[in-house]
Design an enzyme around this catalytic site. Sequence first.
Site, PDB file in Angstrom:
ATOM      1  N   GLU A  96      18.096   1.895  16.532  1.00  0.00           N
ATOM      2  CA  GLU A  96      18.702   3.046  17.237  1.00  0.00           C
ATOM      3  C   GLU A  96      20.177   3.265  16.915  1.00  0.00           C
ATOM      4  O   GLU A  96      20.994   3.473  17.818  1.00  0.00           O
ATOM      5  CB  GLU A  96      18.488   2.885  18.756  1.00  0.00           C
ATOM      6  N   GLU A  99       6.273   0.300  19.264  1.00  0.00           N
ATOM      7  CA  GLU A  99       6.535   0.585  20.684  1.00  0.00           C
ATOM      8  C   GLU A  99       5.633   1.686  21.241  1.00  0.00           C
ATOM      9  O   GLU A  99       6.082   2.549  22.000  1.00  0.00           O
ATOM     10  CB  GLU A  99       8.020   0.935  20.883  1.00  0.00           C
TER      11      GLU A  99
HETATM   12  O1  G3I Z   1      15.641 -11.039  32.745  1.00  0.00           O
HETATM   13  C1  G3I Z   1      15.757 -10.357  33.973  1.00  0.00           C
HETATM   14  C2  G3I Z   1      14.958 -11.037  35.017  1.00  0.00           C
HETATM   15  O2  G3I Z   1      15.479 -12.313  35.206  1.00  0.00           O
HETATM   16  C3  G3I Z   1      14.967 -10.207  36.288  1.00  0.00           C
HETATM   17  O3  G3I Z   1      14.066 -10.758  37.206  1.00  0.00           O
HETATM   18  C4  G3I Z   1      14.566  -8.763  36.015  1.00  0.00           C
HETATM   19  C5  G3I Z   1      14.705  -7.892  37.249  1.00  0.00           C
HETATM   20  O4  G3I Z   1      14.624  -6.524  36.913  1.00  0.00           O
HETATM   21  O5  G3I Z   1      15.374  -8.243  35.010  1.00  0.00           O
HETATM   22  C6  G3I Z   1      15.201  -8.978  33.819  1.00  0.00           C
HETATM   23  O6  G3I Z   1      15.769  -8.384  32.684  1.00  0.00           O
HETATM   24  C7  G3I Z   1      15.266  -7.135  32.291  1.00  0.00           C
HETATM   25  C8  G3I Z   1      14.376  -7.297  31.074  1.00  0.00           C
HETATM   26  O7  G3I Z   1      14.013  -6.028  30.602  1.00  0.00           O
HETATM   27  C9  G3I Z   1      13.098  -8.088  31.349  1.00  0.00           C
HETATM   28  O8  G3I Z   1      12.315  -7.424  32.273  1.00  0.00           O
HETATM   29  C10 G3I Z   1      16.460  -6.278  31.973  1.00  0.00           C
HETATM   30  O9  G3I Z   1      17.178  -6.047  33.169  1.00  0.00           O
HETATM   31  C11 G3I Z   1      16.011  -4.995  31.373  1.00  0.00           C
HETATM   32  O10 G3I Z   1      17.153  -4.272  30.905  1.00  0.00           O
HETATM   33  C12 G3I Z   1      15.107  -5.254  30.191  1.00  0.00           C
HETATM   34  O11 G3I Z   1      14.658  -4.025  29.712  1.00  0.00           O
HETATM   35  C13 G3I Z   1      14.170  -4.016  28.401  1.00  0.00           C
HETATM   36  C14 G3I Z   1      14.975  -2.994  27.605  1.00  0.00           C
HETATM   37  O12 G3I Z   1      14.410  -2.832  26.307  1.00  0.00           O
HETATM   38  C15 G3I Z   1      16.422  -3.443  27.443  1.00  0.00           C
HETATM   39  O13 G3I Z   1      16.491  -4.615  26.676  1.00  0.00           O
HETATM   40  C16 G3I Z   1      12.704  -3.603  28.444  1.00  0.00           C
HETATM   41  O14 G3I Z   1      11.956  -4.679  29.018  1.00  0.00           O
HETATM   42  C17 G3I Z   1      12.193  -3.350  27.044  1.00  0.00           C
HETATM   43  O15 G3I Z   1      10.894  -2.798  27.101  1.00  0.00           O
HETATM   44  C18 G3I Z   1      13.090  -2.349  26.346  1.00  0.00           C
HETATM   45  O16 G3I Z   1      12.607  -2.143  25.040  1.00  0.00           O
HETATM   46  C19 G3I Z   1      13.307  -1.191  24.260  1.00  0.00           C
HETATM   47  C20 G3I Z   1      13.215  -1.645  22.832  1.00  0.00           C
HETATM   48  O17 G3I Z   1      13.742  -2.940  22.731  1.00  0.00           O
HETATM   49  C21 G3I Z   1      13.959  -0.697  21.906  1.00  0.00           C
HETATM   50  N1  G3I Z   1      13.466   0.653  22.071  1.00  0.00           N
HETATM   51  C22 G3I Z   1      13.467   1.164  23.429  1.00  0.00           C
HETATM   52  C23 G3I Z   1      12.700   0.216  24.357  1.00  0.00           C
HETATM   53  C24 G3I Z   1      12.694   0.769  25.757  1.00  0.00           C
HETATM   54  O18 G3I Z   1      13.991   0.802  26.275  1.00  0.00           O
END
Ligand code: G3I
Length: 460
Positions: free
Chosen positions: A266, A373
């Site tokens: 991205e 994805e």
């Molecule tokens: O690790 C903590 C956990 O300890 C806590 O209990 C939980 C509570 O909400 O949060 C957890 O972290 C989250 C993590 O996902 C695991 O669920 C983060 O806050 C959250 O920001 C994270 O979101 C991920 C996001 O990328 C940001 O990294 C999504 O799962 C993931 O699906 C998403 O994937 C991205 C791709 O990498 C790139 N393209 C877009 C796609 C969607 O945003």
Amino acid sequence: MKLGKISNSTFYVMVCLTILSFMSCSSDDDNNGSSGAIAPVAQEASDISLTSFRANWNNVFRASEYVLDVSADSGFSSFVDGFDNLSINQLSQSVTGLNSNTTYYYRVRAVVGGVVSGNSNTISVETNTQFPDDVTLKSATENNFFVGVAVSEARTNISSYDEIYTREFSSITAENDMKMASIFTGIDNTGAIIYDWSKVDALVDYAEANNINVHGHTLIWHRSLPQVLENFSGTDQEFEDLIEQYITDVFTRYQGKINSWDVVNEAIDDDPGVQWRDTVFLQRMGEDYVEKCFAFARAADPNVKLFYNDYNMTFDGTKRGKVLAMVDDLLASDLIDGVGYQMHIDYNFPSTQQIQDATDELVAKDVLIHFAELDVKVNAANDLTELTEERAMAQSQRVQEVVEIFNAIPQNKKYAITLWGLKDDDTWLIPENNGRPEWPLLFDASFNKKQAYQGFLEGL
Ligand code: G3I
């Protein structure tokens, strides 16, 4: 009773209707009711799935509504539940709740000025046949392309996930565990990077033990930045050296174990007039930072397939143009091997043609293609509180189309289709949209295969 095709006499009725409008037409066909109201012409069914299809018919001039019968018997001696004289005010109707591998019949009548016409012709339609249980996503795509799923290391230790991961998928991608913020945990007082390899090691071991490919995601992404890089107090050169070190260390540790990576994710801006997204990488390393990262990766291990990955590629032609121009530049220096189109799509958007056109543009490049994805939203308009059978069918149809488009790519360019999660309630889309219900994946919350799963298989 006529089955399937439009009879000559029915066609005559249609022509009469179109040309003469108000004049009456005569026919010896039973399609005209004694009332004089013109019967519709039933057309072939569409969107046929295991348990549903869409019945279609033509417009009848001044019809206020239509009534539909569906039966498992060509004589209509009994009716499918809810489809006996069903009143409808459109020219098609989804028929759901059916049995697989079964022949159904439908006919329709028009209501004009309160008068009901005779029956249309009868259409027969056969619902799809259930795939045998030993046909899996993995077996159906074997030797063709990888079918992947976004996983977490924690879930590989839960038997219900593990059972499906290993049964259905030939590739895994860490949804979060291989992002920079998960691995690069700090810098020690000698200036060396502090790593936490534990989750990546475990995932790589899991994949190896189960003969599953690992696609690395993602080395450089502005949304997964270690705190220490966000507030980095060193020089720009020191920042760049850390990035080179990081990429080199990751590739060295997993040499021969992770054979493809999203190197940069991205990096292109959504604003049509702006090329590069404004990130700390751009600010610290300059406009050629993407090229530098790909060069670091290539130098670290020339055998790893290097991917660029981005979203909105199927419908934002301007952004896609910018991405593909960048890909051309990277190709000119032999720094890239593949492109990931993130497939965060809706059941009704973008159009199939848009996805096809975007894919064709990528096929014209000398790169491997990753439909990355993949998830298919069904509730972007927030009009559902539960997944209806009709919407599930539309989603399945969409998945089928996407798989068909991918499957038609020349064999040497197909890399993988990766689902962005296993089951509906794990999707990132629910927290992303403040809890709005969504059901975007191939398995339901109880680990059952959805219609969308069957759609994937049917797409092959
Ligand atoms: O690790 C903590 C956990 O300890 C806590 O209990 C939980 C509570 O909400 O949060 C957890 O972290 C989250 C993590 O996902 C695991 O669920 C983060 O806050 C959250 O920001 C994270 O979101 C991920 C996001 O990328 C940001 O990294 C999504 O799962 C993931 O699906 C998403 O994937 C991205 C791709 O990498 C790139 N393209 C877009 C796609 C969607 O945003």
